[in-house]
Design an enzyme around this catalytic site. Structure first.
Site, PDB file in Angstrom:
ATOM      1  N   GLU A 169       0.836  -1.215   0.000  1.00 14.82           N
ATOM      2  CA  GLU A 169       0.000   0.000   0.000  1.00 14.82           C
ATOM      3  C   GLU A 169       0.861   1.252   0.000  1.00 14.82           C
ATOM      4  O   GLU A 169       0.794   2.065   0.923  1.00 14.82           O
ATOM      5  CB  GLU A 169      -0.884   0.016   1.260  1.00 14.82           C
ATOM      6  CG  GLU A 169      -1.693  -1.231   1.508  1.00 14.82           C
ATOM      7  CD  GLU A 169      -2.304  -1.282   2.928  1.00 14.82           C
ATOM      8  OE1 GLU A 169      -1.966  -0.408   3.763  1.00 14.82           O
ATOM      9  OE2 GLU A 169      -3.104  -2.179   3.187  1.00 14.82           O
ATOM     10  N   PRO A 170       1.703   1.455  -1.010  1.00 13.23           N
ATOM     11  CA  PRO A 170       2.564   2.644  -0.986  1.00 13.23           C
ATOM     12  C   PRO A 170       1.788   3.916  -1.331  1.00 13.23           C
ATOM     13  O   PRO A 170       0.932   3.911  -2.210  1.00 13.23           O
ATOM     14  CB  PRO A 170       3.608   2.346  -2.068  1.00 13.23           C
ATOM     15  CG  PRO A 170       2.923   1.412  -3.009  1.00 13.23           C
ATOM     16  CD  PRO A 170       1.921   0.633  -2.214  1.00 13.23           C
ATOM     17  N   GLY A 171       2.097   4.980  -0.625  1.00 10.35           N
ATOM     18  CA  GLY A 171       1.504   6.282  -0.927  1.00 10.35           C
ATOM     19  C   GLY A 171       2.595   7.271  -1.308  1.00 10.35           C
ATOM     20  O   GLY A 171       2.893   7.489  -2.478  1.00 10.35           O
ATOM     21  N   CYS A 224      -2.449  33.908   9.017  1.00  7.64           N
ATOM     22  CA  CYS A 224      -2.250  34.537  10.325  1.00  7.64           C
ATOM     23  C   CYS A 224      -2.043  33.500  11.420  1.00  7.64           C
ATOM     24  O   CYS A 224      -2.911  33.269  12.267  1.00  7.64           O
ATOM     25  CB  CYS A 224      -3.433  35.443  10.630  1.00  7.64           C
ATOM     26  SG  CYS A 224      -3.561  36.717   9.389  1.00  7.64           S
TER      27      CYS A 224
HETATM   28  C1  LIG Z   1      -1.288   6.226   4.854  1.00 10.38           C
HETATM   29  C2  LIG Z   1      -1.361   4.770   4.691  1.00 10.38           C
HETATM   30  C3  LIG Z   1      -0.571   4.134   3.730  1.00 10.38           C
HETATM   31  C4  LIG Z   1       0.441   4.867   2.889  1.00 10.38           C
HETATM   32  O1  LIG Z   1       1.490   5.366   3.642  1.00 10.38           O
HETATM   33  P1  LIG Z   1       2.728   6.059   2.901  1.00 10.38           P
HETATM   34  O2  LIG Z   1       3.639   6.419   3.992  1.00 10.38           O
HETATM   35  O3  LIG Z   1       2.207   7.242   2.188  1.00 10.38           O
HETATM   36  O4  LIG Z   1       3.306   5.059   1.965  1.00 10.38           O
HETATM   37  C5  LIG Z   1      -0.732   2.774   3.557  1.00 10.38           C
HETATM   38  N1  LIG Z   1      -1.619   2.063   4.298  1.00 10.38           N
HETATM   39  C6  LIG Z   1      -2.392   2.653   5.231  1.00 10.38           C
HETATM   40  C7  LIG Z   1      -3.342   1.832   5.998  1.00 10.38           C
HETATM   41  C8  LIG Z   1      -2.284   4.015   5.457  1.00 10.38           C
HETATM   42  O5  LIG Z   1      -3.035   4.580   6.404  1.00 10.38           O
END
Ligand SMILES: *Cc1c(COP(=O)(O)O)cnc(C)c1O
Length: 427
Positions: free
Chosen positions: A285-287, A355
């Site tokens: 699950e990479p973000g 502000c």
């Molecule tokens: C935010 C999140 C991710 C992604 O995290 P990154 O640090 O952006 O890779 C993956 N899984 C879950 C459950 C998350 O909450």
């Protein structure tokens, strides 16, 4: 023409004769036509970052689910949907958004500690791949909702491996004191309960230990802990078809050197193979690591305000556009859009017009700037626009997606009418 090397951490962002470009598109003319603050993203870098995971997992049964909360603009989601990516969502809003971008529901997983019944119902209706449930209480509610619509909800339990990812406390999620996941010691009981419920179908196990992780060791540790649990759970007769190791891989904000996704996965797959789990479906699950260094935020210098103790460089982007410094004291590199070799520099705090004293984007930066210059706040592809707000009744910025020499506006600048539309001053 003098083409210089790419900027640190940003393989698709470089200078030509001192002018900053995203892929082949110069930033100054983009800011001219679309105004500032302006987010600009490189499609090539998103696909390259994705390709690193694909290389790392090649030959395996795998699903990459982009954690869309990092950047949920439709134009960005479409890049990943077209590349065959799945998505990790955390709300019904994200579900609607990602379906609008053309995502395949069968590749969507649903994380989050507070899913509502309505969100569960909608996710079941469209047929998502898996709910990552985060508590025993959620299991009962999901079971009930699934039975109401005559379905069995596919689930993983998010377990808390109690691994310290050594990152900022607000983005550490796998420690015992975290609100996320089910404690390691309670996991078996939760799995037994889930397996006995007629509205649920146990399909996997899930963990996510934190964000901006720059070391492979916490992942390696989490893999061992998860596999220990998999053995225990399967010994109880509950088969886990997929193993989800979450996201969290860091990026280079300030000389950080996280492992590359392909190298990290080569190592983790060895661990999985060694313990006999190499043939399971792997979910990630990479973000941040897919989008963070694909984006910059271009901002104009409004005023220089020299002072006795500090010089301030006041720009038109602020904490409502780029909340990470205010929220996590995070560091973003700040680069002039046009390098000025002949100008003398000074040290500035780069601040926005909001502000709040917390409204700063960078502290003690050496810059050779004057009013009207453009600056690029680097590493702004993740957790920036997605966290933007209207604080101080500031319209949210516009966004442009660059693909080679082409630049497409994927979100127009928010107007004051957009902001006032939901409100009413009459009784
Ligand atoms: C935010 C999140 C991710 C992604 O995290 P990154 O640090 O952006 O890779 C993956 N899984 C879950 C459950 C998350 O909450």
């Amino acid at each position: 023409m003098n083409v210089e090397a790419a900027l640190p951490g940003h393989p698709q962002i470089h200078r030509v004769d001192g002018a900053l470009h995203v892929e082949s598109v110069p930033l100054a003319p983009l800011a001219q036509s679309h105004g500032t603050p302006l987010f600009v993203y490189s499609k090539a870098w998103m696909l390259e970052a994705l390709a690193s995971y694909q290389r790392g997992l090649a030959g395996r049964d795998y699903l990459i689910c982009y954690a869309m909360k990092a950047n949920s603009s439709l134009g960005v989601l479409k890049v990943f949907a077209e590349a065959g990516c799945g998505f990790d969502i955390v709300s019904g809003g994200e579900l609607a958004r990602v379906l609008a971008a053309g995502a395949d529901p069968a590749k969507i997983i649903f994380s989050g500690v507070g899913k509502t019944r309505a969100e569960m119902r909608r996710a079941l209706e469209v047929g998502i791949a898996c709910f990552n449930v985060e508590s025993a209480a959620e299991i009962d509610v999901l079971n009930e909702v699934a039975l109401q619509v005559d379905q069995r909800a596919p689930i993983s339990v998010r377990i808390n491996p109690n691994v310290d990812p050594k990152t900022h406390p607000y983005i550490s999620t796998g420690l015992k004191a975290s609100k996320f996941g089910v404690a390691h010691d309670e996991a078996l009981a939760v799995y037994r309960r889930a397996a006995a419920l007629p509205g649920l179908q146990v399909v996997g196990i899930d963990c996510h230990i934190g964000s901006q992780i720059t070391d492979a060791a916490p992942y390696a540790e989490a893999v061992e802990r998860v596999l220990d649990l998999v053995e225990t759970i399967e010994a109880a007769g509950i088969r886990l078809h997929h193993l989800d190791f979450g996201g969290g891989l860091g990026i280079d904000y300030r000389g950080d050197v996280p492992p590359a996704a392909d190298a990290l996965w080569a190592r983790l797959l060895e661990q999985l193979d060694a313990r006999g789990f190499g043939d399971r479906r792997i979910v990630v699950e990479p973000g941040r690591s897919l989008v963070g260094n694909a984006g910059v935020c271009v901002t104009e210098v409004l005023y220089l305000k020299p002072g006795e103790e500090k010089n301030f460089c006041i720009v038109d982007a602020a904490m409502n556009d780029l909340p990470r410094p205010a929220m996590y004291q995070a560091f973003h590199r700040i680069e002039p859009v046009q390098q000025q070799a002949d100008r003398a520099g000074a040290t500035y705090d780069v601040v926005g017009p909001v502000c709040e004293s917390g409204d700063w984007l960078g502290r003690d930066r050496l810059l050779a700037v004057k009013a009207g210059d453009l600056l690029a706040v680097m590493s702004s592809g993740a957790y920036s626009m997605a966290m933007a707000s209207n604080y101080n009744t500031r319209g949210r910025a516009a966004e442009v997606l660059v693909d080679g020499a082409e630049a497409r506006l994927i979100r127009r600048r928010e107007t004051i009418d957009d902001q006032l539309r939901l409100e009413s001053a009459s009784a």
